[in-house]
Design a protein around this motif. Structure first.
Motif, PDB file in Angstrom:
ATOM      1  N   PHE A  68       0.866  -1.183   0.000  1.00 37.96           N
ATOM      2  CA  PHE A  68       0.000   0.000   0.000  1.00 37.96           C
ATOM      3  C   PHE A  68       0.898   1.226   0.000  1.00 37.96           C
ATOM      4  O   PHE A  68       2.029   1.183   0.486  1.00 37.96           O
ATOM      5  N   PHE A  69       0.403   2.308  -0.582  1.00 38.04           N
ATOM      6  CA  PHE A  69       1.269   3.480  -0.745  1.00 38.04           C
ATOM      7  C   PHE A  69       0.412   4.726  -0.889  1.00 38.04           C
ATOM      8  O   PHE A  69      -0.575   4.733  -1.618  1.00 38.04           O
ATOM      9  N   GLY A  70       0.790   5.774  -0.172  1.00 38.55           N
ATOM     10  CA  GLY A  70       0.108   7.058  -0.306  1.00 38.55           C
ATOM     11  C   GLY A  70       1.027   8.040  -1.003  1.00 38.55           C
ATOM     12  O   GLY A  70       2.200   8.141  -0.658  1.00 38.55           O
ATOM     13  N   TYR A  71       0.500   8.741  -2.015  1.00 35.39           N
ATOM     14  CA  TYR A  71       1.356   9.709  -2.713  1.00 35.39           C
ATOM     15  C   TYR A  71       0.527  10.840  -3.305  1.00 35.39           C
ATOM     16  O   TYR A  71      -0.680  10.705  -3.493  1.00 35.39           O
ATOM     17  N   ALA A  72       1.194  11.956  -3.572  1.00 29.63           N
ATOM     18  CA  ALA A  72       0.533  13.123  -4.158  1.00 29.63           C
ATOM     19  C   ALA A  72       1.573  13.986  -4.862  1.00 29.63           C
ATOM     20  O   ALA A  72       2.744  13.994  -4.468  1.00 29.63           O
ATOM     21  N   ASN A  73       1.129  14.687  -5.891  1.00 28.23           N
ATOM     22  CA  ASN A  73       1.967  15.690  -6.563  1.00 28.23           C
ATOM     23  C   ASN A  73       1.577  17.047  -6.001  1.00 28.23           C
ATOM     24  O   ASN A  73       0.430  17.475  -6.151  1.00 28.23           O
ATOM     25  N   ILE A  74       2.524  17.693  -5.338  1.00 26.06           N
ATOM     26  CA  ILE A  74       2.237  18.988  -4.706  1.00 26.06           C
ATOM     27  C   ILE A  74       3.284  19.992  -5.182  1.00 26.06           C
ATOM     28  O   ILE A  74       4.467  19.859  -4.877  1.00 26.06           O
ATOM     29  N   SER A  75       2.829  20.988  -5.935  1.00 25.40           N
ATOM     30  CA  SER A  75       3.774  21.948  -6.521  1.00 25.40           C
ATOM     31  C   SER A  75       3.925  23.213  -5.681  1.00 25.40           C
ATOM     32  O   SER A  75       4.942  23.891  -5.750  1.00 25.40           O
ATOM     33  N   LEU A 187       8.058   7.022  11.480  1.00 24.43           N
ATOM     34  CA  LEU A 187       8.211   7.772  12.735  1.00 24.43           C
ATOM     35  C   LEU A 187       7.242   7.263  13.798  1.00 24.43           C
ATOM     36  O   LEU A 187       6.031   7.255  13.604  1.00 24.43           O
ATOM     37  N   ASP A 188       7.803   6.832  14.935  1.00 26.45           N
ATOM     38  CA  ASP A 188       6.995   6.336  16.058  1.00 26.45           C
ATOM     39  C   ASP A 188       6.889   7.344  17.190  1.00 26.45           C
ATOM     40  O   ASP A 188       5.828   7.493  17.791  1.00 26.45           O
ATOM     41  N   GLU A 189       7.992   7.999  17.502  1.00 23.77           N
ATOM     42  CA  GLU A 189       8.002   8.997  18.580  1.00 23.77           C
ATOM     43  C   GLU A 189       8.929  10.130  18.167  1.00 23.77           C
ATOM     44  O   GLU A 189       9.924   9.902  17.478  1.00 23.77           O
ATOM     45  N   VAL A 190       8.601  11.340  18.632  1.00 22.54           N
ATOM     46  CA  VAL A 190       9.476  12.465  18.289  1.00 22.54           C
ATOM     47  C   VAL A 190       9.373  13.556  19.346  1.00 22.54           C
ATOM     48  O   VAL A 190       8.349  13.700  20.019  1.00 22.54           O
ATOM     49  N   LEU A 191      10.474  14.284  19.488  1.00 25.74           N
ATOM     50  CA  LEU A 191      10.492  15.523  20.258  1.00 25.74           C
ATOM     51  C   LEU A 191      11.146  16.559  19.347  1.00 25.74           C
ATOM     52  O   LEU A 191      12.348  16.493  19.075  1.00 25.74           O
ATOM     53  N   PHE A 192      10.320  17.474  18.825  1.00 26.05           N
ATOM     54  CA  PHE A 192      10.844  18.514  17.935  1.00 26.05           C
ATOM     55  C   PHE A 192      11.618  19.550  18.747  1.00 26.05           C
ATOM     56  O   PHE A 192      11.217  19.910  19.852  1.00 26.05           O
ATOM     57  N   LYS A 193      12.719  20.039  18.190  1.00 28.54           N
ATOM     58  CA  LYS A 193      13.491  21.088  18.878  1.00 28.54           C
ATOM     59  C   LYS A 193      12.787  22.426  18.693  1.00 28.54           C
ATOM     60  O   LYS A 193      12.515  22.846  17.567  1.00 28.54           O
ATOM     61  N   LYS A 194      12.491  23.062  19.785  1.00 29.43           N
ATOM     62  CA  LYS A 194      11.757  24.328  19.750  1.00 29.43           C
ATOM     63  C   LYS A 194      12.477  25.359  18.877  1.00 29.43           C
ATOM     64  O   LYS A 194      13.700  25.482  18.934  1.00 29.43           O
ATOM     65  N   GLY A 195      11.692  26.078  18.101  1.00 26.95           N
ATOM     66  CA  GLY A 195      12.236  27.172  17.305  1.00 26.95           C
ATOM     67  C   GLY A 195      12.929  26.771  16.019  1.00 26.95           C
ATOM     68  O   GLY A 195      13.455  27.619  15.309  1.00 26.95           O
ATOM     69  N   THR A 196      12.924  25.458  15.693  1.00 27.51           N
ATOM     70  CA  THR A 196      13.650  25.024  14.491  1.00 27.51           C
ATOM     71  C   THR A 196      12.751  24.431  13.411  1.00 27.51           C
ATOM     72  O   THR A 196      13.164  24.315  12.269  1.00 27.51           O
ATOM     73  N   MET A 197      11.520  24.050  13.766  1.00 27.72           N
ATOM     74  CA  MET A 197      10.699  23.280  12.831  1.00 27.72           C
ATOM     75  C   MET A 197       9.846  24.172  11.935  1.00 27.72           C
ATOM     76  O   MET A 197       9.206  25.112  12.400  1.00 27.72           O
ATOM     77  N   LYS A 198       9.853  23.835  10.654  1.00 25.58           N
ATOM     78  CA  LYS A 198       8.966  24.475   9.704  1.00 25.58           C
ATOM     79  C   LYS A 198       7.945  23.452   9.231  1.00 25.58           C
ATOM     80  O   LYS A 198       8.273  22.290   9.000  1.00 25.58           O
ATOM     81  N   LEU A 199       6.707  23.910   9.097  1.00 23.18           N
ATOM     82  CA  LEU A 199       5.617  23.056   8.617  1.00 23.18           C
ATOM     83  C   LEU A 199       5.147  23.586   7.274  1.00 23.18           C
ATOM     84  O   LEU A 199       4.949  24.788   7.094  1.00 23.18           O
ATOM     85  N   PHE A 200       5.007  22.665   6.317  1.00 25.48           N
ATOM     86  CA  PHE A 200       4.567  23.024   4.971  1.00 25.48           C
ATOM     87  C   PHE A 200       3.258  22.293   4.684  1.00 25.48           C
ATOM     88  O   PHE A 200       3.196  21.057   4.754  1.00 25.48           O
ATOM     89  N   LEU A 201       2.229  23.063   4.363  1.00 29.90           N
ATOM     90  CA  LEU A 201       0.923  22.497   4.006  1.00 29.90           C
ATOM     91  C   LEU A 201       0.647  22.778   2.535  1.00 29.90           C
ATOM     92  O   LEU A 201       1.090  23.804   1.995  1.00 29.90           O
ATOM     93  N   PRO A 202      -0.071  21.873   1.862  1.00 30.98           N
ATOM     94  CA  PRO A 202      -0.349  22.104   0.438  1.00 30.98           C
ATOM     95  C   PRO A 202      -1.126  23.400   0.244  1.00 30.98           C
ATOM     96  O   PRO A 202      -2.082  23.676   0.979  1.00 30.98           O
ATOM     97  N   ALA A 203      -0.704  24.213  -0.728  1.00 27.53           N
ATOM     98  CA  ALA A 203      -1.426  25.447  -1.042  1.00 27.53           C
ATOM     99  C   ALA A 203      -2.638  25.091  -1.888  1.00 27.53           C
ATOM    100  O   ALA A 203      -2.523  24.357  -2.857  1.00 27.53           O
ATOM    101  N   GLU A 204      -3.783  25.561  -1.483  1.00 28.69           N
ATOM    102  CA  GLU A 204      -5.012  25.221  -2.209  1.00 28.69           C
ATOM    103  C   GLU A 204      -5.068  25.934  -3.545  1.00 28.69           C
ATOM    104  O   GLU A 204      -4.670  27.081  -3.655  1.00 28.69           O
TER     105      GLU A 204
END
Length: 204
Positions: A68-75, A187-204
């Motif tokens: 099984f596989f999830g995929y998308a083209n996001i420009s 990814l099972d567990e994570v602790l993100f380092k404060k102030g370093t993470m960027k989140l990218f969401l698909p632009a509608e």
């Protein structure tokens, strides 16, 4: 995922080379017969396999099949800094559910930044194994630790796909790869380092 975990359908349902449009392609899933993990980032496909309890092999290839596989083209993406209060997978799940009420779902997202600590796994089912439960599906699985490493994450968010593309207790399915491409897995567990993470969401 349910067919794999409960019905033992481990064979490859999709050959990654048959995804015709590889421009701005993102995707994730396991290798057929649960023999590794797959991650596609911006058209580049990576496979990770277990070499020992502490080492793995990460290679760039489209010569892979997945059950099984999830995929998308996001420009186009919209970028934001991840709030410092969001450090764990559960916190991220709640945050994404809250800030993407108006985004069409399901969707894929990406993140990059420094991971203070993470546990990732690679499925590594012994050849010839029969699978009829999640426990059996994860037999042979090897866990790896990631500490203070610049990393990229690709994730799938859906409130409708529990046991299909996400495990039964979460809306998220995420794979992580360190920027040096030495480690990659689910990814099972994570602790993100404060102030370093960027989140990218698909632009509608």
């Amino acid at each position: 995922m349910k067919k794999v975990m409960l019905n033992g359908q481990l064979y490859g349902n999709i050959n990654l080379d048959t995804i015709a449009n590889k421009t701005n392609l993102y995707g994730l899933g396991p290798v057929e017969y649960l023999a590794g993990e797959i991650l596609i980032i911006d058209g580049k496909s990576y496979k990770s396999t277990v070499t020992s309890d502490s080492t793995m092999k990460v290679e760039e290839t489209y010569d892979i099949k997945a059950p099984f596989f999830g995929y998308a083209n996001i420009s186009k993406w919209t970028e934001q800094a991840l709030p410092d209060s969001i450090q764990t997978i559960k916190q991220l799940e709640i945050y994404l559910d809250d800030v993407t009420k108006n985004l069409s779902r399901p969707y894929m997202f990406k993140m990059d930044g420094i991971v203070e600590h993470a546990t990732i796994h690679i499925v590594n089912l012994p050849k010839g194994s029969n699978v009829s439960s999640p426990e059996e599906a994860h037999k042979g699985q090897v866990n790896y630790q990631v500490n203070n490493e610049q990393s990229e994450l690709i994730g799938f968010f859906s409130t409708e796909h529990k046991a299909i593309f996400t495990h039964h207790d979460t809306y998220l399915h995420m794979h992580l790869m360190t920027t040096d491409q030495q480690k990659m897995g689910h990814l099972d567990e994570v602790l993100f380092k404060k102030g370093t993470m960027k989140l990218f969401l698909p632009a509608e």
